[in-house]
Design a protein around this motif. Structure first.
Motif, PDB file in Angstrom:
ATOM      1  N   UNK A 166       3.697 -34.127  10.886  1.00  0.00           N
ATOM      2  CA  UNK A 166       4.330 -35.143  11.748  1.00  0.00           C
ATOM      3  C   UNK A 166       5.562 -35.748  11.082  1.00  0.00           C
ATOM      4  N   UNK A 167       5.599 -35.719   9.758  1.00  0.00           N
ATOM      5  CA  UNK A 167       6.746 -36.278   9.029  1.00  0.00           C
ATOM      6  C   UNK A 167       7.884 -35.271   8.899  1.00  0.00           C
ATOM      7  N   UNK A 168       7.636 -34.049   9.351  1.00  0.00           N
ATOM      8  CA  UNK A 168       8.593 -32.941   9.156  1.00  0.00           C
ATOM      9  C   UNK A 168       8.838 -32.666   7.675  1.00  0.00           C
ATOM     10  N   UNK A 169       7.798 -32.889   6.841  1.00  0.00           N
ATOM     11  CA  UNK A 169       7.874 -32.554   5.417  1.00  0.00           C
ATOM     12  C   UNK A 169       7.288 -31.157   5.233  1.00  0.00           C
ATOM     13  N   UNK A 170       7.795 -30.392   4.260  1.00  0.00           N
ATOM     14  CA  UNK A 170       7.224 -29.063   4.022  1.00  0.00           C
ATOM     15  C   UNK A 170       5.807 -29.156   3.463  1.00  0.00           C
ATOM     16  N   UNK A 171       4.960 -28.179   3.812  1.00  0.00           N
ATOM     17  CA  UNK A 171       3.636 -28.108   3.191  1.00  0.00           C
ATOM     18  C   UNK A 171       3.649 -27.068   2.083  1.00  0.00           C
ATOM     19  N   UNK A 172       2.511 -26.930   1.412  1.00  0.00           N
ATOM     20  CA  UNK A 172       2.504 -26.163   0.169  1.00  0.00           C
ATOM     21  C   UNK A 172       1.973 -24.747   0.365  1.00  0.00           C
ATOM     22  N   UNK A 173       2.509 -23.778  -0.400  1.00  0.00           N
ATOM     23  CA  UNK A 173       2.009 -22.409  -0.321  1.00  0.00           C
ATOM     24  C   UNK A 173       0.486 -22.377  -0.479  1.00  0.00           C
ATOM     25  N   UNK A 174      -0.159 -21.546   0.345  1.00  0.00           N
ATOM     26  CA  UNK A 174      -1.615 -21.436   0.278  1.00  0.00           C
ATOM     27  C   UNK A 174      -2.318 -22.314   1.291  1.00  0.00           C
ATOM     28  N   UNK A 175      -1.596 -23.283   1.870  1.00  0.00           N
ATOM     29  CA  UNK A 175      -2.200 -24.133   2.893  1.00  0.00           C
ATOM     30  C   UNK A 175      -1.957 -23.516   4.276  1.00  0.00           C
TER      31      UNK A 175
END
Ligand SMILES: N[C@@H](CCC(=O)N[C@@H](CS)C(=O)NCC(=O)O)C(=O)O
Length: 225
Positions: free
Chosen positions: A113-122
């Motif tokens: 919702x924040x338009x922040x990137x998530x982490x590899x593997x998630x």
């Protein structure tokens, strides 16, 4: 006056923690907005982790230090700020618990919702379809309640703050973190709403000014629909 340069990205609660702390500490510092610049060769040469918040001061062995909690611990120890970092192992435990257990759930629940990137593997980072990503995000939302209540039942107990009668660096880290939950309309329990309000009242502008940058960003991403 301390010679501290604080590099920040203003929408971030990791950064908000260090920004509130430095304002509350009374230490002299300058703030440098590095939004969009954390992967430049110049920044990477100083900070190969490309992270903010990051402080620069000539007194550090490598000249720089990142990780919000480590920054607050280092500066408190160096400048004898026992009011903000009392000699109480629960302060460290609460911060490690937040960074290691609570924050990963919170990031998975709020970063889309924040338009922040998530982490590899998630799941959120993968090429899974939207319903699968939303199911994983919802699982993280549901997982938040238990560790959140640990802050009430174990760390705060019947006192106003983790630090006792006064906000500590662990309280700064927790209150700032809770700010992100507004982006998903998370139903904060009343104790947590009262706690954040008590933090803001106790720290005043030192809290409100950085909080407004986070709140403003949340308002902006929500306006995008
Ligand atoms: N655990 C770290 C997290 C720091 C972090 O994730 N910083 C992000 C902003 S929220 C960042 O600077 N990202 C920029 C990048 O990776 O290039 C802390 O508490 O300081």
């Amino acid at each position: 006056m301390a010679d501290i340069k604080l590099n920040v990205i203003k929408p971030s609660v990791n950064n908000m923690s260090a920004r509130v702390f430095l304002r509350a500490s009374g230490l002299g510092f300058t703030e440098n907005d590095v939004y969009g610049q954390t992967r430049t060769p110049e920044y990477l040469a100083a900070c190969p982790a490309h992270l903010t918040p990051m402080i620069e001061t000539s007194e550090l062995p490598n000249g720089v230090l990142w990780e919000s909690c480590a920054i607050m611990q280092y500066l408190s120890n160096k400048h004898g700020l026992e009011n903000l970092y009392p000699r109480d192992p629960m302060i460290d435990s609460a911060m490690f618990y937040l960074i290691g257990t609570f924050y990963p759930y919170l990031a998975r629940a709020t970063y889309p919702a924040l338009n922040f990137p998530q982490y590899p593997g998630e799941v959120g980072h993968s090429d899974a379809d939207a319903p699968t990503k939303e199911k994983a995000r919802q699982a993280a939302v549901e997982a938040l309640a238990e560790p959140l209540d640990v802050f009430r039942s174990f760390y705060i107990k019947d006192r106003p703050f983790i630090g006792g009668d006064r906000p500590s660096i662990a309280d700064i880290r927790l209150a700032a973190t809770l700010e992100f939950l507004a982006v998903i309309d998370y139903p904060l329990p009343s104790w947590a709403k009262d706690y954040v309000a008590a933090m803001e009242k106790s720290l005043g502008d030192a809290y409100t000014e950085p909080a407004n940058d986070v709140r403003g960003y949340i308002g902006y991403v929500r306006s995008l629909g």
